[in-house]
Design an enzyme around this catalytic site. Structure first.
Site, short mmCIF file in Angstrom:
data_model
loop_
_atom_site.label_atom_id
_atom_site.label_comp_id
_atom_site.label_asym_id
_atom_site.label_seq_id
_atom_site.Cartn_x
_atom_site.Cartn_y
_atom_site.Cartn_z
N SER A 143 0.68 -1.03 -0.04
CA SER A 143 -0.04 -0.08 0.06
C SER A 143 0.93 1.11 -0.12
O SER A 143 2.10 1.10 0.43
CB SER A 143 -0.77 0.01 1.21
OG SER A 143 -1.43 1.27 1.41
N TYR A 156 -2.10 -1.21 10.49
CA TYR A 156 -2.13 -1.50 8.78
C TYR A 156 -0.71 -0.99 8.10
O TYR A 156 -0.25 -1.66 7.26
CB TYR A 156 -3.31 -0.65 8.42
CG TYR A 156 -3.44 -0.70 6.78
CD1 TYR A 156 -4.20 -2.14 6.43
CD2 TYR A 156 -3.13 0.14 5.64
CE1 TYR A 156 -4.41 -2.21 4.99
CE2 TYR A 156 -3.27 -0.01 4.48
CZ TYR A 156 -3.88 -1.40 3.86
OH TYR A 156 -4.09 -1.60 2.76
#
Ligand SMILES: NC(=O)c1ccc[n+]([C@@H]2O[C@H](COP(=O)([O-])OP(=O)(O)OC[C@H]3O[C@@H](n4cnc5c(N)ncnc54)[C@H](O)[C@@H]3O)[C@@H](O)[C@H]2O)c1
Length: 266
Positions: A143, A156
């Site tokens: 990401s 995350y």
């Protein structure tokens, strides 16, 4: 077009969103697909397999939680038994949930995200790499949160940074066997993962029940290009390039597909 003719690809989180898109895009270029996802996604997973078969390619499906190494090993070895080879691994499954400031995250939320987004990726490569023969490509979906931080995403962001270290290590270990390992770093992608009320509420705390329209404006403001998010296929095109021989000397790298998010000066 057949940039992956004769290849077999193993994809986790294949039922919907980007995982489905990676399966379809690689099948369009000639790959057969071994697709896995959670039991609650079984219906969507079957639809992904149908989309692959409608393109004239073969697909196997299996229920496998990436937290369950035995299920992953069974899925990949059954698929390889059916198709006779494995060339590409796409470690795509992941979650983006329980957003909160670092000091307010629960132990359970931290562990669940790390278990799926980091340990799950390690389980995926551990199960599948031994089946790669004669080279191959491993693509790990990280990401932009694997390159920069972001509020409310300690669990995350930590997991998505950590898979970069895993990929760089694998690239060192597997290079001499002609196996390449790279990470892909999407910015916002228009899937159910971010287009949901919980994420909108977390990102727009000053608006009561923010709408998708409110969220579009916020997401668009984060990018250099005038779009709120990229489409799954934009990320799949990067995965396809890294999976194919067109990237034969590309390994240990991070490919960003983010409409300019990481470069924008706010
Ligand atoms: N959507 C975004 O904006 C965005 C941005 C950057 C990176 N990503 C990453 O891209 C990947 C795919 O995201 P998406 O947007 O398609 O999400 P999604 O929620 O639409 O799809 C994720 C898929 O993974 C599956 N999955 C979840 N937990 C699993 C587990 N434990 N075992 C097996 N499968 C599991 C889900 O059932 C689902 O089918 C994820 O790793 C995500 O972190 C997404």
């Amino acid at each position: 077009m057949s940039r992956l003719a004769g290849s077999v690809a193993f994809v986790t989180g294949a039922a919907r969103g980007m995982g489905r898109s990676h399966c379809v895009r690689m099948a369009q270029e000639g790959a057969d697909i071994i697709a896995v996802d959670l039991v609650q996604a079984a219906g969507d997973l079957a639809e992904t397999a149908d989309l692959v078969r409608n393109l004239g390619r073969r697909a196997t499906t299996a229920i496998a939680d990436v937290r369950d190494p035995a299920a992953l090993e069974a899925a990949v070895s059954d698929g390889v038994a059916e198709f006779g080879r494995l060339d590409v691994i796409v470690a795509n499954a992941g979650i983006y949930a329980d957003l909160a400031p670092s000091w307010e995250l629960s132990e359970a939320a931290w562990r669940r995200t790390l278990d799926i987004n980091l340990t799950g990726v390690w389980h995926t490569v551990r199960a599948a790499v031994p089946h790669l023969s004669g080279g191959g490509s491993v693509v790990i979906v990280s990401s932009t949160n694997g390159l920069k931080g972001g509020a409310n995403t300690a669990h995350y962001s930590a997991s998505k940074h950590a898979v970069v270290g895993l990929a760089r290590t694998l690239a060192n270990e597997l290079g001499e066997r002609g196996i390449r390992v790279n990470t892909v770093h999407p910015g916002a992608v228009g899937t159910a993962m971010i287009r949901n009320a919980e994420v909108f509420a977390k990102l727009l705390p000053d608006i009561e029940s923010p709408s998708e329209e409110d969220a579009v404006a916020l997401f668009a403001a984060k990018n250099l290009l005038p779009v709120p998010w990229v489409d799954p296929v934009d990320v799949s095109n990067a995965v396809l390039f890294l999976a194919s021989g067109e990237s034969r000397y590309v390994t240990g790298t991070q490919m960003v597909v983010d409409a300019g998010l990481t470069q924008k000066v706010m």
